[in-house]
Write an enzyme that holds these catalytic residues in place. Sequence first.
Site, PDB file in Angstrom:
ATOM      1  N   ASP A  46       0.786  -1.227   0.070  1.00  0.00           N
ATOM      2  CA  ASP A  46       0.079   0.052   0.020  1.00  0.00           C
ATOM      3  C   ASP A  46       1.024   1.108  -0.028  1.00  0.00           C
ATOM      4  O   ASP A  46       2.225   1.223   0.223  1.00  0.00           O
ATOM      5  CB  ASP A  46      -0.820   0.074   1.444  1.00  0.00           C
ATOM      6  CG  ASP A  46      -2.120   0.923   1.264  1.00  0.00           C
ATOM      7  OD1 ASP A  46      -2.383   1.253  -0.058  1.00  0.00           O
ATOM      8  OD2 ASP A  46      -2.604   1.456   2.326  1.00  0.00           O
ATOM      9  N   ASP A  58      -0.395   5.365   0.614  1.00  0.00           N
ATOM     10  CA  ASP A  58      -0.719   6.169   1.453  1.00  0.00           C
ATOM     11  C   ASP A  58      -0.862   5.662   2.974  1.00  0.00           C
ATOM     12  O   ASP A  58      -1.653   4.834   3.297  1.00  0.00           O
ATOM     13  CB  ASP A  58      -1.910   6.832   1.204  1.00  0.00           C
ATOM     14  CG  ASP A  58      -2.229   8.170   1.954  1.00  0.00           C
ATOM     15  OD1 ASP A  58      -1.211   8.827   2.320  1.00  0.00           O
ATOM     16  OD2 ASP A  58      -3.354   8.741   1.810  1.00  0.00           O
ATOM     17  N   ASP A  93      -1.691  -0.477   5.950  1.00  0.00           N
ATOM     18  CA  ASP A  93      -2.010   0.363   7.094  1.00  0.00           C
ATOM     19  C   ASP A  93      -3.622   0.155   7.573  1.00  0.00           C
ATOM     20  O   ASP A  93      -3.765   0.936   8.792  1.00  0.00           O
ATOM     21  CB  ASP A  93      -1.766   1.682   7.157  1.00  0.00           C
ATOM     22  CG  ASP A  93      -2.715   2.567   6.005  1.00  0.00           C
ATOM     23  OD1 ASP A  93      -2.938   2.116   4.699  1.00  0.00           O
ATOM     24  OD2 ASP A  93      -3.079   3.559   6.237  1.00  0.00           O
TER      25      ASP A  93
END
Length: 275
Positions: free
Chosen positions: A30, A32, A227
């Site tokens: 991932d 961001d 996240d």
Amino acid sequence: TISHLNAKAIKESLSDQTKKILSKKGYILDMDGVMWHANTILPGVQKFLGWLNQENKQYLFLTNASDITPTQLSKKMERLTGREIPPQNFYTSALATASFVSSQTPGANVYAVGTQALTSALEEAGCTISDQNVDYVVVGETKEYNFSMIETAVKQIRRGAKLIGTNKDIFDRVGGDVVPSTGTLVAPIEMITGKKAYFIGKPNPLIMSYAMDTLQTKRIDTVIIGDRMDTDIVAGLELGIDSVLVLSGVTTMEDLNGFSYKPTVILDGIKDILD
């Protein structure tokens, strides 16, 4: 002391877990909250990217975002890190959505609520963008969302169009604030029409299968690093691959009690993988 021994055992266990992660051949990453916050690179990213290339690892940056193209992501990565990573190493929910729609209905007419990144992906997959007699209403992130778009989407769905969302994220974090994401934009259309959208992005195994096809690695040799428990980690779990949750983005340690599953490894950030 007992507490000292417990701390030592936890540290040794974490070291064994990170060694397992480092032994993988393929990495689904991932961006961001993992690689950067907005336009700020996160600690340890440069070292980790260098290690991936040095060890000849296969890696793919996979994002639920549909409002940005792989070329734009590649340029952002170069701007923030100085590293040239080609666009083919980036995959978005817009691309996955376009692949899905074109495979279901080749040459489909689509009413798209989203940015140029989404409409371009659909057109490149052979779809025609229209607001009349469409086969699909496709919704992605956009700051231009308005009443007229909802009205058109509802009208087309009531006439038989199918509702697709690029991802089901309700919100994203921007700095210390939260902003609406695709799931929020889809909700009014679902409420009015009584139709449920089909969401393409993580944790849908569909986008994960596209990622695995790109990496060409076996599940046992692949790990996802993200996240968000509700997208990245559950996607890894359902695909049967190991997962690393980093606490540098959306999910906090306190949030973990709200989930009935857990990642393979929990780290403060990407910097801790090689430390």
